[in-house]
Design an enzyme around this catalytic site. Structure first.
Site, mmCIF file in Angstrom:
data_model
loop_
_atom_site.group_PDB
_atom_site.id
_atom_site.type_symbol
_atom_site.label_atom_id
_atom_site.label_comp_id
_atom_site.label_asym_id
_atom_site.label_seq_id
_atom_site.Cartn_x
_atom_site.Cartn_y
_atom_site.Cartn_z
ATOM 1 N N GLU A 1 -7.218 -3.003 -8.426
ATOM 2 C CA GLU A 1 -7.989 -2.958 -7.171
ATOM 3 C C GLU A 1 -7.560 -1.779 -6.309
ATOM 4 O O GLU A 1 -7.071 -1.968 -5.191
ATOM 5 C CB GLU A 1 -7.749 -4.239 -6.360
ATOM 6 C CG GLU A 1 -8.001 -5.533 -7.080
ATOM 7 C CD GLU A 1 -7.354 -6.721 -6.350
ATOM 8 O OE1 GLU A 1 -6.620 -6.531 -5.367
ATOM 9 O OE2 GLU A 1 -7.602 -7.848 -6.791
ATOM 10 N N PRO A 2 -7.708 -0.551 -6.799
ATOM 11 C CA PRO A 2 -7.287 0.586 -5.974
ATOM 12 C C PRO A 2 -8.211 0.767 -4.782
ATOM 13 O O PRO A 2 -9.410 0.498 -4.855
ATOM 14 C CB PRO A 2 -7.405 1.771 -6.935
ATOM 15 C CG PRO A 2 -8.502 1.366 -7.875
ATOM 16 C CD PRO A 2 -8.352 -0.127 -8.054
ATOM 17 N N GLY A 3 -7.644 1.204 -3.671
ATOM 18 C CA GLY A 3 -8.435 1.569 -2.500
ATOM 19 C C GLY A 3 -8.098 2.997 -2.132
ATOM 20 O O GLY A 3 -8.759 3.956 -2.517
ATOM 21 N N ARG A 4 -6.982 3.127 -1.426
ATOM 22 C CA ARG A 4 -6.520 4.410 -0.894
ATOM 23 C C ARG A 4 -6.598 5.569 -1.904
ATOM 24 O O ARG A 4 -7.083 6.650 -1.562
ATOM 25 C CB ARG A 4 -5.069 4.222 -0.452
ATOM 26 C CG ARG A 4 -4.421 5.440 0.143
ATOM 27 C CD ARG A 4 -2.936 5.188 0.347
ATOM 28 N NE ARG A 4 -2.638 4.018 1.165
ATOM 29 C CZ ARG A 4 -2.748 3.979 2.501
ATOM 30 N NH1 ARG A 4 -3.142 5.037 3.173
ATOM 31 N NH2 ARG A 4 -2.470 2.867 3.167
ATOM 32 N N GLY B 1 -2.512 -0.384 -4.150
ATOM 33 C CA GLY B 1 -1.228 0.191 -3.769
ATOM 34 C C GLY B 1 -0.973 1.567 -4.339
ATOM 35 O O GLY B 1 0.037 2.195 -4.001
ATOM 36 N N SER C 1 0.827 -1.206 0.000
ATOM 37 C CA SER C 1 0.000 0.000 0.000
ATOM 38 C C SER C 1 0.864 1.259 0.000
ATOM 39 O O SER C 1 1.973 1.266 0.530
ATOM 40 C CB SER C 1 -0.926 -0.005 1.216
ATOM 41 O OG SER C 1 -2.056 0.789 0.957
ATOM 42 N N TYR D 1 -8.732 3.965 5.222
ATOM 43 C CA TYR D 1 -8.246 3.331 6.456
ATOM 44 C C TYR D 1 -8.274 4.294 7.642
ATOM 45 O O TYR D 1 -7.432 4.215 8.535
ATOM 46 C CB TYR D 1 -6.826 2.769 6.250
ATOM 47 C CG TYR D 1 -6.721 1.899 5.023
ATOM 48 C CD1 TYR D 1 -7.372 0.676 4.976
ATOM 49 C CD2 TYR D 1 -6.006 2.311 3.899
ATOM 50 C CE1 TYR D 1 -7.305 -0.123 3.847
ATOM 51 C CE2 TYR D 1 -5.935 1.508 2.761
ATOM 52 C CZ TYR D 1 -6.573 0.305 2.738
ATOM 53 O OH TYR D 1 -6.517 -0.485 1.627
ATOM 54 N N CYS E 1 -7.146 6.344 27.533
ATOM 55 C CA CYS E 1 -6.174 6.361 28.619
ATOM 56 C C CYS E 1 -4.909 5.587 28.273
ATOM 57 O O CYS E 1 -4.008 5.457 29.105
ATOM 58 C CB CYS E 1 -6.799 5.775 29.877
ATOM 59 S SG CYS E 1 -8.266 6.686 30.351
HETATM 60 C C1 LIG Z 1 -6.227 -3.687 0.693
HETATM 61 C C2 LIG Z 1 -6.213 -4.297 -0.653
HETATM 62 C C3 LIG Z 1 -6.285 -3.491 -1.794
HETATM 63 C C4 LIG Z 1 -6.261 -1.979 -1.740
HETATM 64 O O1 LIG Z 1 -5.002 -1.513 -1.421
HETATM 65 P P1 LIG Z 1 -4.674 0.068 -1.451
HETATM 66 O O2 LIG Z 1 -3.268 0.126 -0.993
HETATM 67 O O3 LIG Z 1 -5.637 0.736 -0.540
HETATM 68 O O4 LIG Z 1 -4.851 0.529 -2.856
HETATM 69 C C5 LIG Z 1 -6.344 -4.120 -3.019
HETATM 70 N N1 LIG Z 1 -6.353 -5.458 -3.125
HETATM 71 C C6 LIG Z 1 -6.280 -6.269 -2.047
HETATM 72 C C7 LIG Z 1 -6.292 -7.747 -2.247
HETATM 73 C C8 LIG Z 1 -6.214 -5.718 -0.781
HETATM 74 O O5 LIG Z 1 -6.130 -6.517 0.292
#
Ligand SMILES: *Cc1c(COP(=O)(O)O)cnc(C)c1O
Length: 408
Positions: free
Chosen positions: A279-282, A237, A203, A375, A345
């Site tokens: 598969e982008p997320g971030r 990533g 990532s 995240y 705490c």
């Molecule tokens: C978490 C994840 C992603 C997304 O990753 P990012 O770094 O947020 O783009 C894509 N594929 C798989 C299999 C993941 O576990």
């Protein structure tokens, strides 16, 4: 009796930790703070920024974009991504599949977790999911058992990559080793309508060449297996802007992927995949949420605020990530670095920073912390009872822009 008393005892900490949605749209973060004067963390969602980033990515990527739902599963985030052209979702649990099905019944879903409970495979299959990731023969057998060897299966073999230099390395947990991958691919080929290879470079990976290296490795594995590949999934990533990051533009990542794809087609000929997935997320959602925190105390260079590592700021804790910050009032004081303490705490609940803020910041002030759409909210817990929060929509610009992505 004992069980119900226990439930009562814990229930205040087990309620839904999602921030309370005020169903309000305000023009800016400042306007929201002026009106609400929030004493709980205020989540400011920017659906237009998410839609714009999704559009930038889906238009630049020469394949099918699957959003990685774990990054932020909020229904409004999913809808904004859909408006930005994302038509498929990478899920890793039955709960993620169910939220996507409810919010976007037309969406494609792939189950990309390489190690699944048998019951989860059955539930996914019942929801019509046919594409499954795997990284072992045992997992292949589980998928075949629990789907009744469905005729239209997509099987995506997750390849392990050598350790890289991404912000968050993901090489240690999943993936079949390159020397064992050809046998697994050959075995999966016999059961798959669609056969794929996937990988994850780690990532927040700021080096486009990592995708080219991973795709070359995938090509070697396919050549060794001697089987036709249908899908090459280049994973997630893709990085987002954080303070101090000097990122290549989106087009630089796509140029490496396109170049590596052309090489791979030349090398593999008939075995080459017809389709690319990502598969982008971030990169699609980080800029889509800011959290406004309030300062409860100041001690020297440390600010005690009402959100922390058990809330939306977990990556600012152990990982030491820095996020953009902005004091929500005018100040002419010099800017200096501050450390933040969260509300629990626990002494680990500390965000070292440094977070640059005007030197006169103090108790009662509000601070916008940006880039928490990825995240951030999705990792919140109710630890120590600090699970309160509110959510509004805003349409002002995010604190940082990621190079090559449209801002809105
Ligand atoms: C978490 C994840 C992603 C997304 O990753 P990012 O770094 O947020 O783009 C894509 N594929 C798989 C299999 C993941 O576990």
């Amino acid at each position: 009796m004992a069980a119900s008393r226990l439930r009562v005892a814990v229930s205040p900490l087990r309620r839904d930790v999602a921030p309370r949605d005020l169903a309000r749209t305000l023009p800016t973060v400042d306007a929201a703070v002026a009106e609400l004067r929030p004493e709980e963390p205020l989540h400011c969602l920017r659906p237009q920024a998410i839609e714009a980033a999704a559009r930038s990515f889906t238009e630049a990527f020469a394949g099918r974009t699957l959003y990685a739902v774990k990054c932020n599963p909020d229904p409004r985030v999913l809808s904004a991504l859909w408006r930005g052209g994302v038509r498929a979702f990478d899920c890793a649990s039955p709960a993620e599949i169910s939220v996507v099905r409810q919010v976007l019944p037309e969406a494609g879903i792939a189950y990309m977790h390489p190690v699944k409970a048998r019951s989860a495979i059955r539930l996914a299959a019942a929801e019509g999911v046919r594409d499954f990731a795997l990284d072992s023969v045992d997992e292949l057998e589980k998928i075949l058992d629990e789907t009744g060897s469905a005729e239209d299966l997509g099987l995506v073999v997750r390849l392990a990559l050598p350790k890289g230099k991404a912000g968050l390395d993901l090489s240690g947990k999943f993936g079949v080793a390159p020397d064992e991958a050809p046998a697994l691919l050959r075995r999966a080929r016999g059961h798959a309508r669609r056969l794929g290879i996937s990988f994850h470079v780690g990532s927040q990976c700021d080096d486009p060449a990592r995708w080219r290296q991973a795709m070359a490795l995938a090509a070697s594995v396919v050549a060794a297996a001697g089987v036709k590949l249908d899908v090459l999934d280049v994973g997630g990533g893709f990085p987002s802007a954080y303070p101090g990051a000097d990122l290549p533009v989106l087009a630089a990542f796509m140029a490496e992927i396109d170049g590596a794809h052309a090489d791979l087609v030349e090398r593999l000929g008939d075995l080459a995949p017809g389709e690319l997935w990502a598969e982008p997320g971030r990169a699609l959602v980080a800029q889509g949420v800011s959290v406004v925190v309030q300062v409860q105390a100041r001690r020297g260079d440390a600010l005690y605020v009402n959100d922390g590592i058990y809330g939306s700021l977990s990556d600012a804790g152990a990982l030491g990530w820095r996020y953009p910050v902005r004091l929500i009032r005018a100040s002419t004081a010099d800017v200096k670095p501050f450390t933040l303490f969260g509300p629990t705490c626990c002494s680990l609940d500390r965000m070292k920073g440094g977070f640059p803020l005007p030197a006169d910041v103090g108790e009662g002030d509000w601070i916008e912390i940006g880039q928490l759409g990825a995240y951030g909210a999705s990792l919140r817990t109710a630890f120590n009872g600090f699970d309160r929060g509110q959510l509004v929509e805003v349409s002002d610009a995010p604190l940082l822009a990621t190079p090559g992505y449209a801002a809105a």
